[in-house]
Design a protein around this motif. Structure first.
Motif, short mmCIF file in Angstrom:
data_model
loop_
_atom_site.label_atom_id
_atom_site.label_comp_id
_atom_site.label_asym_id
_atom_site.label_seq_id
_atom_site.Cartn_x
_atom_site.Cartn_y
_atom_site.Cartn_z
N ASN A 205 0.81 -1.22 0.00
CA ASN A 205 0.00 0.00 0.00
C ASN A 205 0.84 1.27 0.00
OD1 ASN A 205 -2.57 -1.35 0.11
ND2 ASN A 205 -2.16 -1.79 2.27
N LYS A 206 1.93 1.23 -0.76
CA LYS A 206 2.79 2.40 -0.89
C LYS A 206 2.59 3.04 -2.27
CE LYS A 206 4.88 1.74 3.08
NZ LYS A 206 4.12 0.58 3.53
N GLU A 207 2.49 4.36 -2.28
CA GLU A 207 2.42 5.08 -3.55
C GLU A 207 3.83 5.21 -4.12
OE1 GLU A 207 -0.54 5.57 -4.56
OE2 GLU A 207 -1.38 5.00 -2.62
N ALA A 208 3.95 5.23 -5.45
CA ALA A 208 5.28 5.29 -6.06
C ALA A 208 5.29 6.20 -7.28
CB ALA A 208 5.74 3.89 -6.46
N ILE A 209 6.41 6.88 -7.46
CA ILE A 209 6.67 7.71 -8.64
C ILE A 209 8.02 7.29 -9.19
CG2 ILE A 209 6.99 10.05 -9.52
CD1 ILE A 209 5.38 11.03 -7.05
N PHE A 210 8.08 7.00 -10.48
CA PHE A 210 9.33 6.58 -11.12
C PHE A 210 9.80 7.69 -12.07
CE2 PHE A 210 10.01 1.75 -10.92
CZ PHE A 210 9.58 1.71 -9.60
N PHE A 211 10.97 8.24 -11.80
CA PHE A 211 11.62 9.19 -12.70
C PHE A 211 12.65 8.41 -13.53
CE2 PHE A 211 10.17 12.11 -9.36
CZ PHE A 211 9.56 13.08 -10.13
N HIS A 212 12.41 8.34 -14.82
CA HIS A 212 13.25 7.55 -15.72
C HIS A 212 14.28 8.46 -16.37
CE1 HIS A 212 13.23 4.15 -18.97
NE2 HIS A 212 14.41 4.30 -18.39
N VAL A 213 15.51 8.42 -15.86
CA VAL A 213 16.58 9.33 -16.29
C VAL A 213 17.40 8.67 -17.41
CG1 VAL A 213 18.63 10.62 -15.59
CG2 VAL A 213 16.69 10.39 -14.01
N LEU A 214 17.40 9.30 -18.57
CA LEU A 214 18.18 8.81 -19.70
C LEU A 214 18.93 9.97 -20.35
CD1 LEU A 214 15.59 6.42 -21.40
CD2 LEU A 214 17.62 5.74 -20.08
N ASP A 215 20.09 9.65 -20.92
CA ASP A 215 20.89 10.65 -21.63
C ASP A 215 20.38 10.80 -23.06
OD1 ASP A 215 23.75 12.10 -21.45
OD2 ASP A 215 23.52 11.23 -23.44
N ARG A 216 20.66 11.95 -23.66
CA ARG A 216 20.25 12.19 -25.06
C ARG A 216 20.80 11.10 -25.99
NH1 ARG A 216 18.58 16.84 -27.62
NH2 ARG A 216 19.22 18.13 -25.83
N ASP A 217 22.07 10.72 -25.78
CA ASP A 217 22.67 9.68 -26.62
C ASP A 217 21.88 8.38 -26.55
OD1 ASP A 217 24.66 11.36 -27.45
OD2 ASP A 217 26.22 10.50 -26.16
N GLU A 218 21.41 8.04 -25.35
CA GLU A 218 20.70 6.79 -25.17
C GLU A 218 19.33 6.81 -25.86
OE1 GLU A 218 22.27 5.23 -20.87
OE2 GLU A 218 20.92 6.96 -20.88
N ILE A 219 18.76 7.98 -25.99
CA ILE A 219 17.45 8.09 -26.63
C ILE A 219 17.57 8.25 -28.14
CG2 ILE A 219 15.35 9.50 -26.77
CD1 ILE A 219 15.83 10.26 -23.82
N GLU A 220 18.49 9.11 -28.57
CA GLU A 220 18.56 9.48 -29.99
C GLU A 220 19.60 8.70 -30.78
OE1 GLU A 220 19.10 13.68 -30.11
OE2 GLU A 220 17.19 14.11 -29.09
N PHE A 221 20.68 8.26 -30.13
CA PHE A 221 21.74 7.47 -30.77
C PHE A 221 22.27 8.17 -32.03
CE2 PHE A 221 23.75 3.72 -32.75
CZ PHE A 221 24.41 3.21 -31.65
N ASN A 222 22.66 9.42 -31.88
CA ASN A 222 23.16 10.19 -33.03
C ASN A 222 24.67 10.02 -33.21
OD1 ASN A 222 20.70 11.31 -33.92
ND2 ASN A 222 20.76 12.80 -32.26
#
Length: 290
Positions: A205-222
């Motif tokens: 019965n615990k509330e939770a918030i997840f902040f998903h931290v990613l770098d630009r490289d990891e998302i865009e792979f440029n």
């Protein structure tokens, strides 16, 4: 200085907002966090430092005369919600491109959120973790608690592997009803561990918030050309032609993000994608209420 971890722009922009848990808390108080209990006598229990919006009727003028600072009486029907901020310090959190590393961003996010939560009268604790160490600061309220949190955050470095289940277990053992868990991580772990951890929180019965931290490289792979990548936790190396795999990589990363979000939603937890290039105030605004 550790105070520099607090994002001033975010703090100013979010002035007047609050951070609430909307499913009713099984606690004894009602303030900005709704309690399921009614009719509790409003007995005086403690003081908190005055912040804008507090009822001036409850300022203790005798205390002001002694300390030259404003303090407000808190009563039994006011919520003092416990927040646990869990921050991933595993090796992958040390990655950075043009922006700060994921860990540096996570530290600023945690520090700013802790500052705002303590300002609204709640108690905040932190747990930083990787596979070989878990360090706990139990939830407390007031400036001394904030100073301890900032000092600890300032000392964190990235190393080891991630294991989110054990720190969540540790926090659940130490906490009470009416607590909210905030997880800050890149979640580069087995998705089953994420799901098991959220089910554990939900069953408790615990509330939770997840902040998903990613770098630009990891998302865009440029990236371009042939590049050797090294795993920051296992030190495994792989040589790839970046252009040839870019589309496949982006599709898989998006699928990974969508899956983490889905797991959160299925377990009644909030998910916030938090790229390191996003201003802290924009990330926190997604969980703030006017």
């Amino acid at each position: 200085m550790s105070e520099a971890l607090i994002d001033i722009n975010a703090s100013l922009r979010l002035r007047g907002f609050s951070f609430r848990v909307f499913p009713r808390i099984k606690g004894f108080r009602s303030g900005i966090h709704k309690s399921i209990y009614k009719g509790i006598s409003p007995d005086f229990v403690e003081y908190k430092e005055y912040s804008q919006g507090d009822d001036l009727r409850y300022i203790d003028w005798r205390l002001y005369g002694r300390l030259d600072r404003f303090y407000v009486r808190k009563f039994e029907d006011e919520v003092n919600l416990n927040w646990w901020i869990l921050i991933d310090t595993s090796g992958s959190m040390g990655y950075s491109s043009k922006e700060s590393s994921k860990l540096e961003y996570a530290k600023r996010l945690a520090a700013t959120l802790a500052y705002l939560l303590i300002k609204q009268g709640d108690a905040v604790g932190i747990i930083d973790f990787c596979d070989h160490t878990i360090v706990t600061l139990p939830p407390r309220s007031g400036n001394p608690a904030l100073n301890a949190i900032l000092t600890r955050l300032d000392s964190l470095t990235a190393s080891g592997k991630a294991d989110i289940k054990e720190p969540i277990n540790r926090a659940i053992e130490k906490t009470r009803a009416g607590s909210c868990f905030v997880m800050i991580s890149d979640f580069l772990i087995d998705l089953k561990l994420i799901e098991e951890s959220l089910k554990l929180l939900r069953s408790s019965n615990k509330e939770a918030i997840f902040f998903h931290v990613l770098d630009r490289d990891e998302i865009e792979f440029n990236f371009d050309g042939s590049i050797e990548f090294e795993d920051m936790e296992d030190e495994i190396k792989i040589l790839v032609d970046a252009k040839n795999i870019r589309k496949t990589y982006r599709n898989r990363v998006q699928a990974f993000i969508d899956k983490v979000k889905q797991i959160c939603h299925e377990n009644e937890s909030r998910y916030v994608l938090s790229p390191t290039y996003s201003p802290i105030e924009e990330v926190l605004m997604q969980i703030a209420q006017k």
